[in-house]
Scaffold this motif. Sequence first.
Motif, mmCIF file in Angstrom:
data_model
loop_
_atom_site.group_PDB
_atom_site.id
_atom_site.type_symbol
_atom_site.label_atom_id
_atom_site.label_comp_id
_atom_site.label_asym_id
_atom_site.label_seq_id
_atom_site.Cartn_x
_atom_site.Cartn_y
_atom_site.Cartn_z
ATOM 1 N N UNK A 12 -7.481 -2.159 4.295
ATOM 2 C CA UNK A 12 -6.493 -2.581 3.760
ATOM 3 C C UNK A 12 -5.884 -4.041 4.258
ATOM 4 N N UNK A 13 -5.984 -4.990 3.760
ATOM 5 C CA UNK A 13 -5.666 -6.436 4.450
ATOM 6 C C UNK A 13 -4.264 -6.639 4.054
ATOM 7 N N UNK A 14 -3.477 -6.898 5.111
ATOM 8 C CA UNK A 14 -1.835 -7.170 4.864
ATOM 9 C C UNK A 14 -1.593 -8.660 4.565
ATOM 10 N N UNK A 15 -2.276 -9.365 5.405
ATOM 11 C CA UNK A 15 -1.823 -10.973 5.180
ATOM 12 C C UNK A 15 -3.030 -11.815 5.461
ATOM 13 N N UNK A 16 -3.712 -12.911 4.893
ATOM 14 C CA UNK A 16 -4.873 -13.469 5.402
ATOM 15 C C UNK A 16 -4.432 -14.057 6.834
ATOM 16 N N UNK A 17 -5.624 -14.055 7.716
ATOM 17 C CA UNK A 17 -5.384 -14.398 9.169
ATOM 18 C C UNK A 17 -4.863 -15.639 9.376
ATOM 19 N N UNK A 18 -5.204 -16.601 8.473
ATOM 20 C CA UNK A 18 -4.692 -18.019 8.879
ATOM 21 C C UNK A 18 -3.208 -17.905 8.652
ATOM 22 N N UNK A 19 -2.590 -17.043 7.694
ATOM 23 C CA UNK A 19 -1.070 -17.050 7.689
ATOM 24 C C UNK A 19 -0.732 -16.482 8.730
ATOM 25 N N UNK A 20 -1.078 -15.369 9.644
ATOM 26 C CA UNK A 20 -0.936 -14.867 10.698
ATOM 27 C C UNK A 20 -0.516 -15.759 11.639
ATOM 28 N N UNK A 67 1.682 -2.726 12.854
ATOM 29 C CA UNK A 67 1.561 -1.856 13.999
ATOM 30 C C UNK A 67 1.305 -0.600 13.242
ATOM 31 N N UNK A 68 1.739 0.027 12.215
ATOM 32 C CA UNK A 68 1.695 1.181 11.433
ATOM 33 C C UNK A 68 0.211 1.163 10.736
ATOM 34 N N UNK A 69 -0.327 0.010 10.325
ATOM 35 C CA UNK A 69 -1.580 -0.408 9.734
ATOM 36 C C UNK A 69 -2.410 0.310 10.812
ATOM 37 N N UNK A 70 -2.369 -0.522 12.167
ATOM 38 C CA UNK A 70 -3.278 -0.314 13.058
ATOM 39 C C UNK A 70 -3.305 1.337 13.621
ATOM 40 N N UNK A 71 -1.951 1.930 13.566
ATOM 41 C CA UNK A 71 -1.803 3.071 14.036
ATOM 42 C C UNK A 71 -2.451 4.184 13.020
ATOM 43 N N UNK A 72 -2.683 3.924 11.706
ATOM 44 C CA UNK A 72 -3.044 4.863 10.729
ATOM 45 C C UNK A 72 -4.646 4.451 10.340
ATOM 46 N N UNK A 103 -8.566 4.581 10.289
ATOM 47 C CA UNK A 103 -9.712 5.484 10.755
ATOM 48 C C UNK A 103 -10.915 4.818 11.250
ATOM 49 N N UNK A 104 -11.033 3.429 10.630
ATOM 50 C CA UNK A 104 -12.258 2.969 11.047
ATOM 51 C C UNK A 104 -11.997 2.278 12.364
ATOM 52 N N UNK A 105 -12.934 2.344 13.452
ATOM 53 C CA UNK A 105 -12.676 1.841 14.631
ATOM 54 C C UNK A 105 -12.800 0.233 14.675
ATOM 55 N N UNK A 106 -13.693 -0.423 13.958
ATOM 56 C CA UNK A 106 -13.690 -1.621 13.960
ATOM 57 C C UNK A 106 -12.401 -2.216 13.316
ATOM 58 N N UNK A 107 -11.926 -1.823 12.105
ATOM 59 C CA UNK A 107 -10.548 -2.295 11.585
ATOM 60 C C UNK A 107 -9.431 -1.972 12.621
ATOM 61 N N UNK A 108 -9.575 -0.804 13.279
ATOM 62 C CA UNK A 108 -8.310 -0.544 14.065
ATOM 63 C C UNK A 108 -8.377 -1.535 15.278
ATOM 64 N N UNK A 109 -9.292 -1.813 15.509
ATOM 65 C CA UNK A 109 -9.473 -3.006 16.718
ATOM 66 C C UNK A 109 -8.965 -4.360 16.395
ATOM 67 N N UNK A 110 -9.376 -4.778 15.171
ATOM 68 C CA UNK A 110 -8.712 -5.711 14.460
ATOM 69 C C UNK A 110 -7.446 -5.745 14.387
ATOM 70 N N UNK A 111 -6.783 -4.867 13.850
ATOM 71 C CA UNK A 111 -5.628 -4.774 13.680
ATOM 72 C C UNK A 111 -4.699 -4.911 15.046
#
Length: 60
Positions: free
Chosen positions: A1-9, A22-27, A29-37
């Motif tokens: 799930x992509x919340x906001x384009x990175x350039x906007x962040x 934070x909730x997206x990070x906590x939930x 399951x994929x380790x690579x995406x978890x590290x990104x969030x």
Amino acid sequence: MVLTPINELIADSWQVDIQKLFETFANESDEINKNLYDSLYTYVLQKRQENILNYSSFVI
């Protein structure tokens, strides 16, 4: 799930729903995406802290 384009962040950390990020990070399951969030959450939090510390009226 992509919340906001990175350039906007990067552009304005105050526009980010940090709780949702934070909730997206906590939930995630994929380790690579978890590290990104986790990295995005940390970046946004640091930018917010940096902005607060740079206020001329801020005193510790």
